[in-house]
Design a protein around this motif. Sequence first.
Motif, PDB file in Angstrom:
ATOM      1  N   GLU A 138     137.103  91.688   5.399  1.00 29.30           N
ATOM      2  CA  GLU A 138     137.861  91.686   6.651  1.00 29.30           C
ATOM      3  C   GLU A 138     139.150  90.874   6.537  1.00 29.30           C
ATOM      4  O   GLU A 138     140.132  91.149   7.237  1.00 29.30           O
ATOM      5  CB  GLU A 138     136.997  91.145   7.785  1.00 29.30           C
ATOM      6  N   ALA A 139     139.155  89.865   5.654  1.00 26.58           N
ATOM      7  CA  ALA A 139     140.347  89.012   5.492  1.00 26.58           C
ATOM      8  C   ALA A 139     141.391  89.656   4.588  1.00 26.58           C
ATOM      9  O   ALA A 139     142.527  89.171   4.510  1.00 26.58           O
ATOM     10  CB  ALA A 139     139.934  87.654   4.926  1.00 26.58           C
ATOM     11  N   MET A 140     141.043  90.723   3.904  1.00 22.49           N
ATOM     12  CA  MET A 140     141.969  91.366   2.970  1.00 22.49           C
ATOM     13  C   MET A 140     142.919  92.308   3.704  1.00 22.49           C
ATOM     14  O   MET A 140     142.565  92.927   4.710  1.00 22.49           O
ATOM     15  CB  MET A 140     141.185  92.144   1.907  1.00 22.49           C
ATOM     16  N   THR A 141     144.139  92.420   3.195  1.00 19.63           N
ATOM     17  CA  THR A 141     145.082  93.397   3.725  1.00 19.63           C
ATOM     18  C   THR A 141     144.673  94.793   3.258  1.00 19.63           C
ATOM     19  O   THR A 141     143.915  94.936   2.279  1.00 19.63           O
ATOM     20  CB  THR A 141     146.504  93.116   3.227  1.00 19.63           C
ATOM     21  N   PRO A 142     145.175  95.863   3.916  1.00 12.78           N
ATOM     22  CA  PRO A 142     144.879  97.219   3.429  1.00 12.78           C
ATOM     23  C   PRO A 142     145.260  97.408   1.957  1.00 12.78           C
ATOM     24  O   PRO A 142     144.541  98.087   1.210  1.00 12.78           O
ATOM     25  CB  PRO A 142     145.698  98.112   4.353  1.00 12.78           C
ATOM     26  N   GLY A 143     146.366  96.793   1.540  1.00 16.04           N
ATOM     27  CA  GLY A 143     146.780  96.898   0.141  1.00 16.04           C
ATOM     28  C   GLY A 143     145.784  96.235  -0.797  1.00 16.04           C
ATOM     29  O   GLY A 143     145.487  96.759  -1.881  1.00 16.04           O
ATOM     30  N   GLN A 144     145.248  95.084  -0.401  1.00 18.56           N
ATOM     31  CA  GLN A 144     144.246  94.399  -1.224  1.00 18.56           C
ATOM     32  C   GLN A 144     142.936  95.185  -1.275  1.00 18.56           C
ATOM     33  O   GLN A 144     142.286  95.263  -2.318  1.00 18.56           O
ATOM     34  CB  GLN A 144     144.006  92.995  -0.666  1.00 18.56           C
TER      35      GLN A 144
END
Length: 297
Positions: free
Chosen positions: A58-64
Amino acid sequence: MPNATDSPRDSFAQRLLIGSVRRTYDPVVDIAWAEPLDPAKLFLPPRVISLYGTDLWEAMTPGQQRELSRQELANVLSVGIWFENLLNRLLLRELLRGDPTSATSHYTLTEMADECRHMMMFGKLIERVEARPYWPRPAARLAIGALPAVLRGPMVWVAALVGEEIFDALQRRMLDDPRLQPIVARAMRIHVTEEARHIGFARDALARRVPAMSAGERAYIRLCVAVAGPLFVSLITNRHMYVRAGLDGRRAHRAALRNPVARESRATGAAELVTFLGQHGLIGSAGRRRWRAVGLL
């Protein structure tokens, strides 16, 4: 002179040979390798990504998240290459003892040809998604190289099923996800179609051998099954793929092993195999405990 399809095993192999003629693929021409990647799509569906549903995810960006899906795909494909390499070595040894005129030997050769194409397909796919393959550490590489000395008789088919069925079930969940890269979906569909025959061949071979097994042989297989499940999970949750995705490898690895969504996904993938092994008395209480501990039950 006896007909090569006189035995039930050969009759089954003959049916698989006919199926292979009707539905066999060449990934060089049956996959559009030049098709551009979709910058908005993932390389694995979210639900089969090991961190999906965790706080880390949940803490990751869509790119990550997309990058993690790329690395997890590359890792799974790398494991597939090692496994199919090992399986072909085991099948070659089976051929040394087989009748070269039989349908069983002919299907074994057909399966080996399929596996060679799959290894090439997986390697091309890793390159096409702009990832790098994963390699076992030197100690693990030595252990993998020594496995043919350990995997003999019915264990050849147990190893084939552990390596193929769980992966196959997970792939079936990927095929129609609209968030998946089309080139990945196409490769997985080819693999699922051909692996269905391989799984049937291994199940048939193992089921026919069970009645003649000694108590010692059955106990040995149960021990190997108990070890194989955790080994499979350790390979598909390789902490180095998290590092390549820009995460703390050890923290992400711990989260993946505890993740209830990932555990449910693994258990779903292993369900049919567990049922089959249980029906034939090839997974004992120790195996069930170990498989449950890593989320395969």
